[in-house]
Design a protein around this motif. Structure first.
Motif, mmCIF file in Angstrom:
data_model
loop_
_atom_site.group_PDB
_atom_site.id
_atom_site.type_symbol
_atom_site.label_atom_id
_atom_site.label_comp_id
_atom_site.label_asym_id
_atom_site.label_seq_id
_atom_site.Cartn_x
_atom_site.Cartn_y
_atom_site.Cartn_z
ATOM 1 N N LYS A 156 -53.126 -26.148 6.021
ATOM 2 C CA LYS A 156 -52.377 -25.319 6.072
ATOM 3 C C LYS A 156 -51.335 -25.500 5.360
ATOM 4 O O LYS A 156 -50.941 -25.803 5.093
ATOM 5 C CB LYS A 156 -52.255 -24.829 7.708
ATOM 6 C CG LYS A 156 -54.267 -24.147 8.194
ATOM 7 C CD LYS A 156 -54.233 -23.732 9.521
ATOM 8 C CE LYS A 156 -55.588 -23.267 10.181
ATOM 9 N NZ LYS A 156 -55.409 -23.598 11.361
ATOM 10 N N TRP A 244 -53.921 -12.291 0.487
ATOM 11 C CA TRP A 244 -54.575 -12.329 1.955
ATOM 12 C C TRP A 244 -55.598 -14.046 2.079
ATOM 13 O O TRP A 244 -55.606 -13.883 0.902
ATOM 14 C CB TRP A 244 -55.962 -10.914 1.175
ATOM 15 C CG TRP A 244 -56.095 -10.260 1.444
ATOM 16 C CD1 TRP A 244 -55.580 -9.071 0.425
ATOM 17 C CD2 TRP A 244 -55.729 -9.088 2.715
ATOM 18 N NE1 TRP A 244 -55.039 -7.614 1.137
ATOM 19 C CE2 TRP A 244 -55.214 -7.640 2.547
ATOM 20 C CE3 TRP A 244 -56.523 -9.418 3.750
ATOM 21 C CZ2 TRP A 244 -55.371 -6.804 3.999
ATOM 22 C CZ3 TRP A 244 -56.453 -9.100 5.142
ATOM 23 C CH2 TRP A 244 -55.910 -7.905 4.914
ATOM 24 N N ASP A 245 -56.126 -14.413 2.546
ATOM 25 C CA ASP A 245 -56.209 -15.867 3.360
ATOM 26 C C ASP A 245 -56.824 -14.767 4.501
ATOM 27 O O ASP A 245 -57.000 -14.186 5.550
ATOM 28 C CB ASP A 245 -54.823 -17.026 3.095
ATOM 29 C CG ASP A 245 -54.575 -16.941 4.306
ATOM 30 O OD1 ASP A 245 -54.172 -15.790 4.776
ATOM 31 O OD2 ASP A 245 -53.279 -17.128 3.686
ATOM 32 N N ASP A 246 -57.091 -16.303 5.060
ATOM 33 C CA ASP A 246 -58.109 -16.712 6.113
ATOM 34 C C ASP A 246 -57.404 -15.911 7.594
ATOM 35 O O ASP A 246 -57.452 -15.606 8.177
ATOM 36 C CB ASP A 246 -59.073 -18.211 6.568
ATOM 37 C CG ASP A 246 -59.489 -18.361 5.727
ATOM 38 O OD1 ASP A 246 -60.334 -17.506 5.230
ATOM 39 O OD2 ASP A 246 -60.031 -19.552 5.495
ATOM 40 N N LYS A 275 -55.922 -15.064 -2.265
ATOM 41 C CA LYS A 275 -55.475 -16.375 -2.083
ATOM 42 C C LYS A 275 -56.873 -17.327 -2.633
ATOM 43 O O LYS A 275 -58.079 -16.297 -2.625
ATOM 44 C CB LYS A 275 -55.511 -16.842 -1.091
ATOM 45 C CG LYS A 275 -53.913 -16.668 -0.643
ATOM 46 C CD LYS A 275 -52.683 -17.482 -1.727
ATOM 47 C CE LYS A 275 -51.415 -17.246 -0.787
ATOM 48 N NZ LYS A 275 -50.099 -17.515 -1.868
ATOM 49 N N LYS A 276 -56.950 -18.439 -3.865
ATOM 50 C CA LYS A 276 -57.585 -19.448 -3.827
ATOM 51 C C LYS A 276 -58.894 -19.058 -2.793
ATOM 52 O O LYS A 276 -58.059 -19.641 -1.597
ATOM 53 C CB LYS A 276 -57.211 -20.827 -4.485
ATOM 54 C CG LYS A 276 -58.228 -21.431 -5.095
ATOM 55 C CD LYS A 276 -57.456 -22.450 -5.206
ATOM 56 C CE LYS A 276 -58.290 -23.151 -6.589
ATOM 57 N NZ LYS A 276 -58.214 -25.434 -6.694
ATOM 58 N N ASN A 278 -60.912 -16.361 -1.933
ATOM 59 C CA ASN A 278 -60.871 -15.095 -1.392
ATOM 60 C C ASN A 278 -61.494 -14.598 -2.231
ATOM 61 O O ASN A 278 -61.137 -14.190 -3.314
ATOM 62 C CB ASN A 278 -59.874 -15.026 -0.487
ATOM 63 C CG ASN A 278 -59.532 -15.858 0.997
ATOM 64 O OD1 ASN A 278 -59.940 -15.653 1.781
ATOM 65 N ND2 ASN A 278 -58.501 -17.217 0.161
#
Length: 396
Positions: A156, A244-246, A275-276, A278
């Motif tokens: 993170k 956009w990510d988790d 994001k990578k 996703n």
């Protein structure tokens, strides 16, 4: 009154736009302002100071990855910046994000503790008092983490390869010891969290983020846009993020898209950079990130609702932008996101409850577009940022 703003960005992203908005208001009020920043470029027309360059950011990132040294690299760039502060002689220094691979917080804070200048610090996330990352939440015992616990993956932001576990202690030493420091956060949620941290020794207050209600306002229905994406007679479930990510809840947006895949009434539209790693479900329409406010306002105005299943956000401006365009919001009960809406303008769903999320889509029809635009007036940026001017002048 001379004000120096310090932030990771200038004009880029939400905190960068907040910095330039404050600059404009300070200058309009008769003051003088300069924005010191560390990443990307700055828009023309602003007095700025850039800390370091690309090499400085890369070196700081490497120290972060290998030595868990985020916030404690950029030594030469920070010492040079301190000389600039001495020459600029500000009356107020307004700090925003100090993370972002550009500044040494220990050198900066030790200098600021010794000078007779009003210091205001706006926290946009939890990084200053977290064990390491920018985003934390309460532990199961309702206490804040003060060590590296299992909830914080080394992947993170800020990412590290080899966690050293002492970043928290070094930040605490750097950030304590001010005789007069005012901390501001954009949400009651983050203010409460901050007061429960070691930063609770300082005055802490909430000033919600604001938006430009002249730009975010209901737009004329763009039929060409609807035709281009085959959305005529569809109820658009809109999801918007810069990236956009988790953390932003893309997983739940995709689940909603799958639920409505055979429904001719609804269609999910996702706007934002991926994001990578996703991906957007093939039952939804993906549109890459746009910095065009006009384009965003048109999409918000076309939408049936904004779906914002964020798992952590301090006070997302996407909620405000949607309301200003007359579109209600569905969000999880996480962070400061629910503070943007009330019972007439949004639906707050229990965290990660996908069945409630889908149910909320049907319930949105009972909410009022007119009340959404009225609600947005509470977050007029001109009025919200005047609270900062009052704080600078000691009137708050």
């Amino acid at each position: 009154m001379k004000v120096l703003i310090i932030n990771q960005f200038c004009g880029h992203g939400s905190t960068g736009r907040i910095s330039t908005d404050l600059y404009d208001l300070i200058e309009k009020d008769g003051g003088e302002c300069c924005i010191a920043y560390g990443r990307y470029s700055a828009p023309k027309g602003y007095k700025t100071y850039k800390l370091g360059g690309k090499f400085n950011s890369v070196e700081h990132a490497l120290e972060t990855r290998f030595f868990d040294n985020h916030g404690f690299a950029s030594r030469f760039a920070t010492k040079k910046f301190i000389n600039f502060i001495k020459n600029f002689k500000p009356d107020v220094i307004h700090i925003h994000n100090l993370h972002g691979y550009y500044i040494n917080v220990n050198i900066l804070m030790n200098f600021l503790k010794k000078i007779d200048v009003k210091i205001v610090w706006t926290l946009h996330d939890c990084w200053p008092f977290s064990p390491r990352t920018a985003y934390i939440d309460y532990l199961e015992n309702d206490k804040l983490p003060t060590y590296q616990d299992a909830k914080e993956s080394k992947n993170k932001y800020p990412e590290v390869f080899f966690p050293m576990w002492n970043n928290y202690k070094r930040k605490k030493n750097a950030f304590l010891g001010f005789s007069d420091l005012t901390i501001v956060t954009p949400s009651e949620w983050l203010t409460e969290m901050t007061t429960r941290s070691f930063l609770g020794v300082y005055k802490c207050m909430t000033i919600h983020n604001g938006i430009d209600l002249k730009q975010f306002t209901p737009q004329k229905r763009n039929l060409a846009l609807l035709e281009e994406y085959k959305l005529i007679n569809k109820k658009i479930i809109l999801a918007v993020a810069s990236a956009w990510d988790d953390r932003k809840g893309l997983k739940f947006v995709n689940l909603v898209a799958k639920y409505f895949k055979n429904d001719d009434e609804y269609k999910v539209v996702v706007i934002g950079e991926l994001k990578k790693g996703n991906i957007v479900d093939n039952n939804a329409i993906h549109i890459d990130r746009t910095d065009s406010i006009q384009s965003l306002a048109e999409w918000y105005s076309l939408a049936y609702c904004l779906l914002n299943p964020t798992l952590f956000d301090t006070f997302p401006t996407t909620n405000l932008e949607s309301l200003a365009c007359g579109t209600p919001v569905i969000t999880f009960n996480t962070g400061g996101s629910p503070e943007a809406v009330d019972q007439y303008t949004g639906i707050v769903v229990n965290n990660e409850e996908i069945t409630e999320l889908v149910k909320a889509v049907d319930e949105v029809q009972h909410l009022s577009k007119n009340l959404c635009t009225e609600r947005a007036k509470l977050f007029n940026k001109d009025e919200k940022f005047k609270e900062y001017l009052n704080l600078y002048k000691g009137e708050s």
